[in-house]
Scaffold this active site. Structure first.
Site, PDB file in Angstrom:
ATOM      1  N   GLY A   1       0.786  -1.321  -0.035  1.00 31.95           N
ATOM      2  CA  GLY A   1      -0.074   0.041   0.091  1.00 31.95           C
ATOM      3  C   GLY A   1       0.885   1.067  -0.182  1.00 31.95           C
ATOM      4  O   GLY A   1       0.755   2.074  -0.645  1.00 31.95           O
ATOM      5  N   ALA A   2       1.936   1.147   0.816  1.00 32.91           N
ATOM      6  CA  ALA A   2       2.881   2.312   0.959  1.00 32.91           C
ATOM      7  C   ALA A   2       4.207   1.733   1.579  1.00 32.91           C
ATOM      8  O   ALA A   2       4.050   0.841   2.387  1.00 32.91           O
ATOM      9  CB  ALA A   2       2.244   3.561   1.766  1.00 32.91           C
TER      10      ALA A   2
ATOM     11  N   GLU B   1       4.986  -2.838  12.758  1.00 31.85           N
ATOM     12  CA  GLU B   1       3.799  -2.724  12.206  1.00 31.85           C
ATOM     13  C   GLU B   1       2.745  -2.595  12.954  1.00 31.85           C
ATOM     14  O   GLU B   1       1.598  -2.169  12.545  1.00 31.85           O
ATOM     15  CB  GLU B   1       3.688  -3.626  10.978  1.00 31.85           C
ATOM     16  CG  GLU B   1       4.779  -3.965   9.888  1.00 31.85           C
ATOM     17  CD  GLU B   1       4.740  -2.499   8.898  1.00 31.85           C
ATOM     18  OE1 GLU B   1       3.548  -1.795   9.304  1.00 31.85           O
ATOM     19  OE2 GLU B   1       5.790  -2.382   8.605  1.00 31.85           O
TER      20      GLU B   1
ATOM     21  N   GLU C   1       7.389   3.409   4.342  1.00 28.29           N
ATOM     22  CA  GLU C   1       7.937   4.502   5.133  1.00 28.29           C
ATOM     23  C   GLU C   1       9.099   5.068   5.065  1.00 28.29           C
ATOM     24  O   GLU C   1       9.552   5.642   5.895  1.00 28.29           O
ATOM     25  CB  GLU C   1       7.464   4.048   6.592  1.00 28.29           C
ATOM     26  CG  GLU C   1       8.528   2.943   7.167  1.00 28.29           C
ATOM     27  CD  GLU C   1       7.974   1.681   7.069  1.00 28.29           C
ATOM     28  OE1 GLU C   1       8.458   0.766   7.685  1.00 28.29           O
ATOM     29  OE2 GLU C   1       7.038   1.252   6.284  1.00 28.29           O
ATOM     30  N   ASN C   2       9.788   5.028   3.868  1.00 30.44           N
ATOM     31  CA  ASN C   2      11.054   5.480   3.521  1.00 30.44           C
ATOM     32  C   ASN C   2      11.111   6.798   4.448  1.00 30.44           C
ATOM     33  O   ASN C   2      10.370   7.703   4.254  1.00 30.44           O
ATOM     34  CB  ASN C   2      11.490   5.525   2.358  1.00 30.44           C
ATOM     35  CG  ASN C   2      11.019   4.312   1.394  1.00 30.44           C
ATOM     36  OD1 ASN C   2      11.709   3.173   1.608  1.00 30.44           O
ATOM     37  ND2 ASN C   2      10.143   4.659   0.463  1.00 30.44           N
TER      38      ASN C   2
ATOM     39  N   HIS D   1      -0.317   6.056   9.169  1.00 36.01           N
ATOM     40  CA  HIS D   1       0.539   4.854   9.390  1.00 36.01           C
ATOM     41  C   HIS D   1       1.900   5.100   9.033  1.00 36.01           C
ATOM     42  O   HIS D   1       2.905   4.927   9.893  1.00 36.01           O
ATOM     43  CB  HIS D   1       0.005   3.689   8.825  1.00 36.01           C
ATOM     44  CG  HIS D   1       0.535   2.326   8.715  1.00 36.01           C
ATOM     45  ND1 HIS D   1       0.259   1.248   9.412  1.00 36.01           N
ATOM     46  CD2 HIS D   1       1.810   1.884   8.081  1.00 36.01           C
ATOM     47  CE1 HIS D   1       1.094   0.209   9.358  1.00 36.01           C
ATOM     48  NE2 HIS D   1       2.089   0.600   8.548  1.00 36.01           N
ATOM     49  N   GLU D   2       2.329   5.441   7.718  1.00 32.64           N
ATOM     50  CA  GLU D   2       3.361   5.829   7.357  1.00 32.64           C
ATOM     51  C   GLU D   2       4.220   6.830   8.126  1.00 32.64           C
ATOM     52  O   GLU D   2       5.478   6.689   8.430  1.00 32.64           O
ATOM     53  CB  GLU D   2       3.620   6.054   5.977  1.00 32.64           C
ATOM     54  CG  GLU D   2       2.950   5.113   5.026  1.00 32.64           C
ATOM     55  CD  GLU D   2       3.104   3.528   5.129  1.00 32.64           C
ATOM     56  OE1 GLU D   2       4.409   3.382   5.560  1.00 32.64           O
ATOM     57  OE2 GLU D   2       2.461   2.495   4.995  1.00 32.64           O
TER      58      GLU D   2
END
Length: 873
Positions: free
Chosen positions: A272-273, A331, A275-276, A308-309
Site C-alpha cells: 500500500g505504501a 507494523e 515509510e522510507n 500509518h507511514e
C-alpha cells in the site's frame, strides 16, 4: 513446514559508518551504473569483506586504509542463494578505518522490488518509465552492495545522475545540483547527509511529477508528489500530513528529525505504501484524492495510510527493530496508532469502531486456525520475511497494542513511549525493550502479560456464567484456547494473562470491574447489580478474545441490541463472536440467523458492515447447496428497511458514515437481486454511461456491482470501456474489483483473461482474479483453474512476495469440499511458493472447516429459512 535452510547473519569484523553512493540509472535500457565509497571500520584484521548483493555485477573493488596504500580486491565470490558477495583481498586489512570503493552495474527490474522501473503514460500519450525503489525487507542489496540488516545502521550521502528534465528525490533535501560533465542532458543531484539509519529505509525516485507543498506548524516542509497534471489530487493527503506531524510530535514528545518529508504516488507498487525516511512512497490509490471522483471510503483509506507511514518516521525509522523477528512491533504499532491519528484529525469517522471490524475481527479469524503463527516469529533467511507481512503482524499486533494501551491508560502509555524513543533513538530495539519502558512507566507487569500474547499463537475464549446473590452478581470466568474447529481438547492447553473488564446495563460504556485473569478460572463479585440488569464482559471490545455466555446471560443481552443500549462496538462484537462460534460448531448457525434479525433497527455503519461481511461468508458457503436463493431472500429482507430509510440520494447535513452505509446497503441489496434496487441501478447506470447524469463516486461501486451481477456481455463491454477511459487509478480499481460479479461462464473467462492483460497494473491483477473467485460458485472454479493454468506467469510476476499469498487466499479460501483441500495442497506441493507456504496451509484448513460447517448445519439452516416466512399454524 519444510526444513528451513541454515541462515547466518553477516560477519561483524567490518561495518559501515557512512555510505557515499553515486547512481546513474538509464531509463531507456533499464540498467544502472553505481559507485560506492563507504567509510568502514575494521574491528579485527581480515582478508575479506562479506556484504549483501543481489542481481548485480561488481566491476572492481578496492580498500584504502586510513593513511595507507590502496589494496585492490582480487576476487568476488557471489553466494547467490544467500544474496551475499565476498570481496577477497591479497593481504590482510588491518584494524581501523578505511574506505571501501566498489563500482557495479545492475538492472532496473520490473518486479516492484529493489531499484525498479514503473511505467506511466504522459498527457500526450507517450509511454515512459520512472525509476523507483522498494527496499523493505531485504532489497537494498539489489540497488547497491551493502550491509543489508536493520541493526547495521550508517549515514548516507546520495548523489543521483539523472536526465535534467526529471524530478529526482531521496530521503534528504537537495544540497547541490550541477551539470554532469560527460553528458549535457544529465545533471548531478547531491542530497544532504542522512541521519544514521537502516538500509531498508533508503529511497530514491526519478521521474516526472507535480507537487503541492505546505509547512506543518512545527516547521517541516511537506510535499505531496503526484502524476503530472494531478497536483490538485495531492491536497487531501497534504492536509492530513501537515496535521499529523505535529500530532505525533506532541504524542511522543519527540520532534520529527528531518528537515522535510515527501509523500509520492508511484504507479506500480506492490504494497500500500512504504515509510522510507523523509520520502514515503504510496500506491496512487493510497495517496491521491479527487474531490469529484473519489468516494468517502477512499478518503478514509488515504487518511489511515498517511497516518500509518508517518508514525513509522518515529517508530521504525528513528528507533528500528533489531531484526525482522520484531517486525510485528513496527507494523502492529503503526497499525494501531494510525487510528489514533485519524480519530484526532477526523472525529466524525468513528474510526475506532471501524478498527474492530477491519483489524480486530480479521485477526481473530486468522489466529483461530491451527496454521496461524505467534505474533513474534523467529525469522532467518530473507525469504521467510515476506510471509510475516500478514494479518497477524499487522492486525493482531495492533489489537494487542490497543488492549495494552487500554490496560495501562493513555498517560502512562505515552510516558513509556517517550522513554523508549529517547533511549533508543538512532539505534535498534527489541520487543522486550518496549515492555521494560512501559513497565517502568505504569508499574504493571507488562512483560509477563504481553509475552503470553506475542510468544504463543492463538487466543482464549472466555466462558462466562453468573448467579445472583442478594444485591451482588457472582460471575464465573474460565479460559481455554479458541480453535476454529471447536473447543481445544489437547492435554497441553495454553493459557493467557487476560485483562478483563465488566460493565452493566447501568452504564454500558464504563467498566465497573477490572480483573487480570491469570489462571484457568476465577470467580468475581460485581456488587450492587439488581436482578433485572444485564452484565457484559469486554465493554468496548478491546480484549483480544472471544466470549461464550451462558444461555440466560445471552438472552438478557439481546434486548440491548434491539433498543441500542449496548454501544455499537459491543453490538458488533456480540454478533461476531456468535458467528465464529457457529462456524466452530459450538452453537448452531440458526441461532446467529435469529440474532441477525434483531438488528433491524441498527443505525450504525460499522455494525452493518460486519454483519454484511459475515452474511457474505454464509452466502458464499451456501452457494454449495441448492437453497442459495433462500439466503439471498434473507439478505433482502434484512437490508430492505434500512435501504428504504437511506434512499439513493444523500441528504443535506449527512455524515461520512451515512454515505458509507448507503453504498454498503445498496450494494448488498443489488447483489442479492432486490428488484427495485436493480431497476434503479440500471436506470442510473444508463444515465451515467450516456453522460446525462454522472454517478456520485460513492454510488459507483454498488451500481457497477449490481448491473454486472445481473448483466450480459453488453454490460461487461460497457464496464471495460469505462475502465479504459478512466483517468484515475481509483476508478480503474473500483471497476477491476467488481468485474468478477458477471455470471455467464464465457464472460467470467473474459474477465480472467483481462486480469493478465496490459490494461491492468501488475499489482491489481490479484484483485480482479479475487473478485471472480469471490462472486459465485462458477467464478470460484474458473478462477482456480485460471490460476493453475497461468501459474508460471503469475509467480514470476510477483517473484514470491506477499501478493502471491494474497492471490492464493482470494482464489481458494471459499471452497467447501474436502477433496478441494487435497487438490490445493497437491498443486502447491508440485508448484512450491516458499513465501506463501503458510497461506496455503491456512487455505486448506479453511476449506476443511467450511466443508465441516456445511455438513453440520446446512439442513438446519435450510429448515429455518423455509419456516421463517411460514404463517404460524
Amino acid at each position: 513446514m519444510p526444513e528451513r535452510r541454515p541462515f547466518v547473519r553477516l560477519p561483524t569484523d567490518v561495518y559501515p559508518v557512512n555510505y557515499g553512493l553515486w547512481l546513474k540509472p538509464d531509463l531507456i535500457d533499464f540498467t544502472f551504473e553505481g559507485r560506492l565509497e563507504a567509510l568502514v571500520e575494521v574491528t579485527q584484521a581480515t582478508n575479506q569483506i562479506v556484504m549483501n548483493c543481489a542481481d548485480m555485477d561488481i566491476i572492481k573493488a578496492s580498500f584504502v586504509p586510513q593513511g595507507g596504500e590502496e589494496i585492490n580486491a582480487t576476487g568476488f565470490n557471489y553466494q547467490n542463494e544467500d544474496e551475499k558477495v565476498t570481496l577477497c583481498f591479497p593481504r590482510s586489512l588491518q584494524k581501523g578505518s578505511g574506505m571501501l570503493k566498489v563500482d557495479f552495474v545492475g538492472e532496473l527490474n520490473d518486479k516492484m522490488k529493489g531499484f525498479y522501473r514503473s511505467k506511466y503514460t504522459t498527457a500526450a500519450g507517450d509511454v515512459r518509465y520512472a525509476a523507483v525503489t522498494q527496499f523493505e525487507a531485504t532489497d537494498a542489496r539489489r540497488a547497491f552492495p551493502c550491509w543489508d540488516e536493520p541493526a547495521i545502521k550508517a549515514t548516507f550521502d546520495i548523489t543521483l545522475i539523472v536526465p535534467k528534465d526529471r524530478v529526482a528525490l531521496s530521503n534528504m533535501n537537495v544540497i547541490d545540483r550541477k551539470p554532469y560533465p560527460e553528458d549535457e542532458n544529465l545533471v548531478e543531484m547531491k542530497f544532504a547527509t542522512t541521519p544514521i539509519m537502516s538500509t531498508y529505509l533508503v529511497a530514491f525516485v526519478i521521474g516526472e511529477y507535480d507537487f503541492v507543498e505546505s509547512q506543518s506548524s512545527d516547521g517541516v516542509t511537506v510535499r505531496v508528489y503526484t502524476p503530472v497534471g494531478k497536483a490538485e489530487q495531492g491536497k487531501f493527503a497534504l492536509e492530513v500530513a501537515t496535521k499529523t506531524l505535529p500530532f505525533y510530535k506532541e504524542y511522543f514528545s519527540v520532534p520529527y528529525p528531518l528537515p522535510k518529508i515527501d509523500l509520492i504516488a508511484i504507479a506500480d507498487f506492490a504494497a500500500g505504501a512504504m515509510e522510507n525516511w523523509g520520502l514515503v512512497t504510496y500506491r496512487e490509490t493510497a495517496l491521491l484524492i479527487d474531490p469529484k471522483n473519489s468516494c468517502s471510503s477512499s478518503r478514509q483509506w488515504v487518511a489511515l495510510v498517511v497516518g500509518h507511514e508517518l508514525a513509522h518516521q518515529w517508530f521504525g525509522n528513528l528507533v528500528t527493530m533489531e531484526w525482522w523477528t520484531h517486525l510485528w512491533l513496527n507494523e502492529g504499532f503503526a497499525s494501531w496508532i494510525e487510528y489514533l491519528c485519524v480519530d484526532h484529525c477526523f472525529p466524525e469517522y468513528d474510526i475506532w469502531t471501524q478498527f474492530v471490524s477491519a483489524d480486530y475481527t480479521r485477526a481473530l479469524d486468522l489466529d483461530a486456525l491451527d496454521s496461524s503463527h505467534p505474533i513474534e516469529v523467529n525469522v532467518g533467511h530473507p525469504s521467510e520475511v515476506d510471509e510475516i507481512f500478514d494479518a497477524i503482524s499487522y492486525s493482531k499486533g495492533a489489537s494487542v497494542i490497543r488492549m495494552l494501551h487500554n490496560y495501562i491508560g493513555d498517560e502512562d502509555f505515552r510516558k513509556g513511549m517517550n522513554t523508549y524513543l529517547l533511549k533508543f533513538q538512532h539505534k535498534n530495539a527489541s520487543t522486550e525493550d518496549l515492555w521494560d519502558c512501559l513497565e517502568q512507566a505504569s508499574g504493571k507487569p507488562i512483560a509477563a502479560v504481553m509475552s503470553s500474547w506475542t510468544k504463543q499463537m492463538g487466543f482464549p475464549i472466555i466462558v462466562v456464567d453468573q448467579e445472583q446473590q442478594g444485591d451482588d452478581r457472582i460471575v464465573k470466568l474460565s479460559q481455554k484456547k479458541f480453535c476454529a474447529s471447536g473447543p481445544h481438547n489437547g492435554e497441553e492447553c495454553p493459557s493467557w494473562m487476560i485483562p478483563i473488564s465488566i460493565c452493566t446495563s447501568e452504564d454500558p460504556k464504563c467498566s465497573k470491574l477490572e480483573v487480570l485473569l491469570d489462571r484457568p478460572e476465577v470467580t468475581v463479585t460485581v456488587s450492587s447489580v439488581t436482578p433485572e440488569q444485564w452484565i457484559k464482559i469486554n465493554p468496548g471490545t478491546v480484549g483480544f478474545y472471544r466470549i461464550q455466555y451462558s444461555t440466560t446471560m445471552l438472552e438478557s443481552l439481546l434486548p440491548g441490541i434491539r433498543d441500542l443500549s449496548l454501544q455499537p462496538v459491543d453490538r458488533l462484537g456480540l454478533q461476531n463472536d456468535l458467528f465464529s462460534l457457529s462456524r466452530a460448531g459450538m452453537i448452531s448457525t440458526v441461532e446467529v440467523l435469529r440474532l441477525m434479525e434483531a438488528f433491524v433497527n441498527e443505525p450504525n455503519y460499522t455494525v452493518w458492515s460486519d454483519l454484511s461481511c459475515n452474511l457474505g461468508v454464509l452466502s458464499s458457503l451456501l452457494t454449495h447447496t441448492d437453497f442459495h436463493e433462500d439466503i439471498l431472500e434473507f439478505i433482502r429482507d434484512l437490508f430492505t428497511p434500512i435501504g428504504l430509510k437511506l434512499g439513493w440520494d444523500s441528504r443535506p447535513g449527512e455524515g461520512h458514515l451515512d454515505v458509507l452505509l448507503r453504498s454498503l446497503v445498496l450494494g448488498k441489496l443489488g447483489k442479492a437481486g432486490h428488484k427495485p434496487t436493480l431497476e434503479e441501478a440500471r436506470r442510473r447506470f444508463k444515465d451515467h454511461v450516456e453522460g446525462k447524469q454522472v454517478l456520485p463516486a460513492d454510488l459507483r461501486s454498488p451500481v457497477y456491482l449490481t448491473v454486472l451481477k445481473h448483466g450480459d456481455s453488453a454490460t461487461l463491454d460497457t464496464m471495460l470501456k469505462l475502465h479504459k477511459q478512466a483517468d484515475m487509478m481509483e476508478e480503474k480499481n473500483r471497476i477491476e474489483r467488481v468485474l468478477g460479479a458477471i455470471s455467464a461462464p464465457d464472460l467470467i473467462q473474459k474477465v480472467l483473461n483481462f486480469a493478465l492483460s496490459e490494461e491492468v497494473r501488475p499489482q491489481d491483477t490479484v484483485s480482479v482474479i479475487g473478485g471472480v473467485a469471490g462472486s459465485s460458485k462458477q467464478g470460484r472454479k474458473a478462477a482456480w483453474k485460471f490460476v493453475k493454468e497461468n501459474w508460471e506467469q503469475l509467480y514470476s510476476r510477483y517473484q514470491g512476495g506477499f501478493l502471491i499469498s494474497r492471490l492464493i487466499k482470494l482464489t481458494v479460501d471459499g471452497f467447501a469440499i474436502d477433496k478441494m483441500a487435497t487438490e490445493v495442497k497437491s498443486f502447491f506441493d508440485s508448484h512450491p511458493a516458499p513465501s506463501a507456504e503458510r497461506t496455503v496451509q491456512q487455505c486448506c484448513e479453511n476449506i476443511l472447516l467450511n466443508a465441516a460447517w456445511l455438513k453440520r448445519d446446512a439442513d438446519d439452516i435450510h429448515q429455518y429459512l423455509l419456516h421463517r416466512k411460514a404463517p404460524p399454524v
